[in-house]
Write a protein that holds these residues in place. Sequence first.
Motif, PDB file in Angstrom:
ATOM      1  N   UNK A 195       1.041  -1.146  -0.129  1.00  0.00           N
ATOM      2  CA  UNK A 195       0.067  -0.266  -0.258  1.00  0.00           C
ATOM      3  C   UNK A 195       0.975   1.193  -0.191  1.00  0.00           C
ATOM      4  N   UNK A 196       0.647   2.368  -1.187  1.00  0.00           N
ATOM      5  CA  UNK A 196       1.699   3.176  -1.032  1.00  0.00           C
ATOM      6  C   UNK A 196       0.301   4.333  -0.331  1.00  0.00           C
ATOM      7  N   UNK A 197       1.025   5.172   1.014  1.00  0.00           N
ATOM      8  CA  UNK A 197       1.102   6.203   1.864  1.00  0.00           C
ATOM      9  C   UNK A 197       0.919   7.145   1.506  1.00  0.00           C
ATOM     10  N   UNK A 227      -1.493   4.212  -8.634  1.00  0.00           N
ATOM     11  CA  UNK A 227      -2.113   3.493  -9.802  1.00  0.00           C
ATOM     12  C   UNK A 227      -0.992   3.346 -10.149  1.00  0.00           C
ATOM     13  N   UNK A 228      -0.325   3.941 -10.755  1.00  0.00           N
ATOM     14  CA  UNK A 228       0.508   3.334 -12.114  1.00  0.00           C
ATOM     15  C   UNK A 228       1.182   1.824 -11.873  1.00  0.00           C
ATOM     16  N   UNK A 229       1.581   1.622 -10.406  1.00  0.00           N
ATOM     17  CA  UNK A 229       2.077   0.215 -10.358  1.00  0.00           C
ATOM     18  C   UNK A 229       0.830  -0.590  -9.734  1.00  0.00           C
ATOM     19  N   UNK A 230      -0.403  -0.565  -9.794  1.00  0.00           N
ATOM     20  CA  UNK A 230      -0.949  -1.342  -9.832  1.00  0.00           C
ATOM     21  C   UNK A 230      -0.448  -2.453 -10.810  1.00  0.00           C
ATOM     22  N   UNK A 231      -1.488  -3.944  -9.755  1.00  0.00           N
ATOM     23  CA  UNK A 231      -1.056  -4.895 -10.990  1.00  0.00           C
ATOM     24  C   UNK A 231       0.613  -5.307 -11.123  1.00  0.00           C
ATOM     25  N   UNK A 232       1.399  -4.556 -10.191  1.00  0.00           N
ATOM     26  CA  UNK A 232       2.943  -5.053 -10.251  1.00  0.00           C
ATOM     27  C   UNK A 232       3.288  -4.452  -9.319  1.00  0.00           C
ATOM     28  N   UNK A 233       2.222  -4.842  -8.323  1.00  0.00           N
ATOM     29  CA  UNK A 233       2.690  -4.873  -6.599  1.00  0.00           C
ATOM     30  C   UNK A 233       2.924  -4.009  -5.238  1.00  0.00           C
ATOM     31  N   UNK A 234       1.808  -3.105  -6.020  1.00  0.00           N
ATOM     32  CA  UNK A 234       0.783  -2.280  -5.200  1.00  0.00           C
ATOM     33  C   UNK A 234      -0.775  -2.797  -5.484  1.00  0.00           C
ATOM     34  N   UNK A 235      -0.922  -2.159  -3.829  1.00  0.00           N
ATOM     35  CA  UNK A 235      -2.386  -3.067  -4.153  1.00  0.00           C
ATOM     36  C   UNK A 235      -3.527  -2.413  -3.513  1.00  0.00           C
ATOM     37  N   UNK A 236      -2.980  -1.417  -3.256  1.00  0.00           N
ATOM     38  CA  UNK A 236      -3.771   0.137  -2.053  1.00  0.00           C
ATOM     39  C   UNK A 236      -3.054   1.193  -2.259  1.00  0.00           C
ATOM     40  N   UNK A 237      -3.539   2.247  -1.081  1.00  0.00           N
ATOM     41  CA  UNK A 237      -3.708   3.190  -0.617  1.00  0.00           C
ATOM     42  C   UNK A 237      -4.007   3.424   0.259  1.00  0.00           C
TER      43      UNK A 237
END
Length: 382
Positions: A157-159, A175-185
């Motif tokens: 999760x990017x904070x 959003x740019x790294x969604x599906x590349x390891x980042x699943x949320x905010x």
Amino acid sequence: MESTLTPSALSVPTADQIRRVPKVLLHDHLDGGLRPETIVELAAEVGYDGLPTTDPAALGVWFREAADSGSLVRYLETFAHTCAVMQTREGLVRVAADCAEDLAADGVVYAEVRYAPEQHLERGLTLDQVVEAVNEGFRLGEARAAAAGNRIRIGTLLTAMRHAARSLEIAELANRYRDLGVVGFDIAGAEAGHPPTRHLDAFDYLKRENNHFTIHAGEAFGLPSIWEALQCCGADRLGHGVRIIDDISVAEDGGVKLGRLAEYVRDRRVPLEMCPTSNLQTGAAPSYAEHPIGLLRRLHFRVTVNTDNRLMSGTSLSREFEHLVQAFGYTLDDLRWFTINAMKSAFIPFDERLALINEVIKPGFERIAAESAGVGSVGVAG
């Protein structure tokens, strides 16, 4: 498929059983979970001389005592030290890899670990380079854990910091790294004076992109923080949310009445990312036995159990469960309930959540229950 646990699932589990059951973690800060020896070694590599001690054992004690001191200034100082050694690609890769290995060794099979990319730019990294380094570290840690026989999957999760003004930029990064390891905010930081509504542009952007986000709310500030996070911002989950207890009244005869907000949170199945030890340190709860999680579990809120900052709290997810077992007499069945709650609430696709529940979590709990009962195997009802 619905699992059938043995009667031993209704007995109090041992510390070893708690460690070995498959667990799910939704609220864990990367900069709050470093190994003390890693901090010392990275500090030497980057030339950071601000540590209170370079003895790893003593440093671990210092972090826990600082977090327990009751001084907000000293508590925040702990993160200044961890962030100071997380300013290079190599440092971020190592910290993330350590994190994955440590969680896997504790029996965590799925985790969402959060961090603020904007706090790791002091030595020239870009936001994208920070995300890519952390992702690299987690993949490395997952591979090392698998080689050691411990399965884990980690999403990040990017904070964004709620006192800063980069939330939209960080939301776009997520959003740019969604599906590349980042699943949320996520947004984090002091609640008082920094309402989540200051970041509506970020939340509106994420909703337009059909992305997921959680908000630190109801840890220190109370019901207005929870209401704003849900009704003004549209959060999927609540980071902590422990102050929802303020909207629940318990009569002398044991009768319970929920206020409108508490009723909404329960009925809409809003996940609560509760962190018992951290809540004790910040004064959100006076003791484990008096932690609101006991009542909220009885009332069937969507409660999950988490670590928050493993270094500062001297904890692990197994230890959090141990504290709750001691305080409330929870059984394996209760721990499975918390774990499935967390897996249901994760920010990965439904079919992937369901697969982990049916193929990893339920069979894992059944194995431990069967071992305790002296049974070779347990059936699974269709």
